[in-house]
Design a protein around this motif. Structure first.
Motif, short mmCIF file in Angstrom:
data_model
loop_
_atom_site.label_atom_id
_atom_site.label_comp_id
_atom_site.label_asym_id
_atom_site.label_seq_id
_atom_site.Cartn_x
_atom_site.Cartn_y
_atom_site.Cartn_z
N LEU A 1 0.70 -1.30 -0.08
CA LEU A 1 -0.04 0.02 -0.05
C LEU A 1 0.92 1.18 -0.10
O LEU A 1 0.53 2.09 -0.64
N ALA A 2 1.98 1.06 0.90
CA ALA A 2 2.72 2.39 0.99
C ALA A 2 3.37 2.74 -0.30
O ALA A 2 3.55 3.68 -0.97
N LEU A 3 3.95 1.62 -1.05
CA LEU A 3 4.43 1.68 -2.51
C LEU A 3 3.67 2.05 -3.63
O LEU A 3 4.18 3.09 -4.25
N VAL A 4 2.46 1.56 -3.43
CA VAL A 4 1.52 2.06 -4.62
C VAL A 4 0.90 3.66 -4.16
O VAL A 4 1.05 4.46 -5.17
N TYR A 5 1.04 4.12 -2.84
CA TYR A 5 0.81 5.29 -2.59
C TYR A 5 2.00 6.12 -2.89
O TYR A 5 1.78 7.34 -3.42
N SER A 6 3.23 5.68 -2.89
CA SER A 6 4.37 6.45 -3.13
C SER A 6 4.47 6.78 -4.74
O SER A 6 4.71 7.80 -5.30
N LEU A 7 4.08 5.72 -5.41
CA LEU A 7 4.35 5.65 -6.87
C LEU A 7 3.07 6.60 -7.51
O LEU A 7 3.34 7.46 -8.34
N VAL A 8 1.92 6.58 -6.64
CA VAL A 8 0.94 7.58 -7.14
C VAL A 8 1.23 8.90 -6.82
O VAL A 8 1.14 9.99 -7.77
N ALA A 9 1.95 9.07 -5.65
CA ALA A 9 2.24 10.35 -5.51
C ALA A 9 3.39 11.00 -6.30
O ALA A 9 3.46 12.01 -6.78
N LEU A 10 4.21 10.01 -6.75
CA LEU A 10 5.40 10.34 -7.70
C LEU A 10 4.69 10.85 -8.95
O LEU A 10 5.05 11.80 -9.61
N ALA A 11 3.83 9.89 -9.48
CA ALA A 11 3.05 10.16 -10.83
C ALA A 11 2.43 11.51 -10.77
O ALA A 11 2.48 12.37 -11.35
N ILE A 12 1.68 11.97 -9.49
CA ILE A 12 1.14 13.24 -9.35
C ILE A 12 1.84 14.36 -9.48
O ILE A 12 1.72 15.61 -9.84
N THR A 13 2.99 14.00 -8.35
CA THR A 13 4.03 15.24 -8.22
C THR A 13 4.67 15.52 -9.55
O THR A 13 4.77 16.70 -9.90
N THR A 14 5.16 14.62 -10.36
CA THR A 14 5.74 14.83 -11.75
C THR A 14 5.04 15.63 -12.70
O THR A 14 5.42 16.45 -13.19
N LEU A 15 3.89 15.12 -12.63
CA LEU A 15 2.55 15.69 -13.56
C LEU A 15 2.38 16.85 -13.25
O LEU A 15 2.33 18.10 -14.02
#
Length: 458
Positions: free
Chosen positions: A22-36
């Motif tokens: 869950l934390a990894l998915v949360y981090s990847l989603v945060a990375l995608a949102i932050t980058t975009l």
């Protein structure tokens, strides 16, 4: 028992844990949102800065071109001074005037007239051109150093946020997931400690009625249904065994008397089959009752008494070792366990094979080693050979399970392996010794043992 302890002490590896995923998915989603979002913001910001730069450059060029075009505004005055990166080019594309920093001589060709981005004295310059009335063409340039520096700073900030944000989100997600799933982890630990041979206990529910509460409530309802189903199965199994026990006992006694009276080989074989069925019903009864419901009746008996019992129950067994000592045990249960092992060994070895039972008495333990000349244990079964209804020899699959259960109840164990071309089972019990003042009561103990209800039944 060992398997239960292993389950209760097991912990999920971090890379397989739900909270890590869950934390990894949360981090990847945060990375995608932050980058975009960062790319969008930087694109808009740099676009705005670029438009402001072009507006400033065009404004500067328009002002200079207007001064050269509308000379009436400054009639009698000299043309305006050329400042910054500015070049006035005549109709022959030669330099008429230039700013001091360019070091261009009048009359010198100016091939960069149509270039709008070029390095000038080590500086990136963006330029535009304007008509300067009758003087020719005006070339005006502004350095892009500040714009390039701003673009590089924005990209560094985006890269830094792309590196730091996922790490922070991973740690935050791990901590949040650990708190949110704490109830689920505690429930898993409690579930590992549930003993299926006892009454199944329900799991405590968290106060917050969230998804974890719903899951644990569903598990509790499932446990209740499992317990009810087990109770019904035990009750049905007990009734079946009870209904079979009495007729089989009568049938076995009748066949034994008929075999003794007539000497018929077929009748004797039928008596052995009835004896086999009688022990199967006893195994089923023990399975129905469960280990914790069985009562142990301890006696200190001579080993030769046990040998005599087993010799009558499983004829053709070769007894080896020292049988002159005594054994502290429940005689009926131990007889049942060893009889199951010997019967399985005889079944595997066949009528022409050999079955031996060796007694090894040491100060630490008493070992009963059953060896046969059969094909050995199926390697694909492993420890599953001791589970109920798992058999590699065509039997009911209860004997080994019951025998190990009895050995564990005595404080010992039962193991199996392939030795000497056949199967070998070792049933070990803790050794016990009697003092000299108790030796005189050995015969009385044996009489008490023989008079137990289970022994009389056999």
């Amino acid at each position: 028992m060992t398997r239960h302890v292993a389950l209760s002490t097991a912990r999920v590896a971090w890379r397989h844990s739900l909270r890590f995923r869950l934390a990894l998915v949360y981090s990847l989603v945060a990375l995608a949102i932050t980058t975009l979002s960062g790319l969008v913001v930087i694109t808009l910001l740099l676009g705005s800065m670029d438009r402001q730069f072009d507006a400033r450059l065009n404004e500067r060029a328009d002002v200079l071109a207007d001064q050269f075009t509308n000379l009436s505004k400054g009639l009698g005055q000299r043309p305006p001074a050329i400042t910054g990166f500015t070049v006035l080019v005549d109709a022959q594309n030669r330099v008429a005037l230039s700013s001091n920093g360019l070091n261009l001589a009048p009359g010198e060709p100016f091939p960069q007239l149509n270039e709008y981005r070029l390095p000038v004295q080590g500086t990136r310059v963006r330029a535009v051109t304007r008509k300067a009335g009758g003087f020719g063409t005006l070339w005006v340039g502004l350095p892009e150093d500040d714009l390039i520096a701003a673009r590089e700073s924005a990209m560094r900030a985006l890269l830094l946020s792309a590196l730091i944000t996922p790490a922070l989100m991973l740690l935050l997600g791990w901590w949040v997931g650990r708190r949110a799933l704490a109830g689920l982890g505690q429930a898993a630990d409690l579930a590992d400690r549930i003993d299926p041979t006892r009454s199944l206990a329900t799991l405590p529910l968290p106060q917050r009625e969230d998804e974890v509460h719903r899951l644990l409530a569903a598990i509790n309802r499932l446990l209740v249904r499992i317990e009810a189903g087990q109770a019904r199965e035990k009750q049905l199994l007990g009734q079946i065994v009870h209904e079979l026990g009495a007729p089989l006992t009568v049938l076995k006694a009748s066949l034994n008397r008929a075999a003794e009276r007539t000497g018929d080989v077929e009748v004797g074989r039928a008596a052995l089959v009835a004896d086999e069925l009688t022990f199967t019903t006893q195994d089923l009864m023990q399975l129905a009752r469960g280990q914790l419901e069985m009562k142990m009746v301890w006696h200190y008996i001579p080993a030769r008494t046990l040998l005599g019992r087993l010799d009558r129950l499983v004829p053709g067994t070769r007894f080896e070792g020292d049988w002159s000592g005594g054994i502290l045990c429940d005689p009926d249960r131990l007889t049942q366990a060893l009889r199951n092992l010997l019967a399985n060994a005889r079944r595997a070895a066949g009528p022409d094979g050999t079955v031996s039972l060796t007694l090894e008495d040491t100060p630490e333990q008493v070992r009963f080693v059953v060896q046969d000349s059969g094909p050995g244990l199926p390697p694909e079964l492993g420890e599953r050979i001791f589970e109920p209804f798992i058999s590699g020899s065509g039997s009911s699959g209860l004997g080994l399970s019951v025998s190990r259960q009895i050995a564990v109840m005595h404080g010992g164990n039962l193991t199996g392996s392939n030795q000497g071309g056949g199967a070998q089972f070792v049933l070990s019990l803790p050794s016990a010794t009697l003092g000299d003042d108790q030796d005189d009561d050995l015969e009385e103990t044996e009489s008490a043992e023989v008079s137990t209800p289970a022994a009389a039944h056999r």
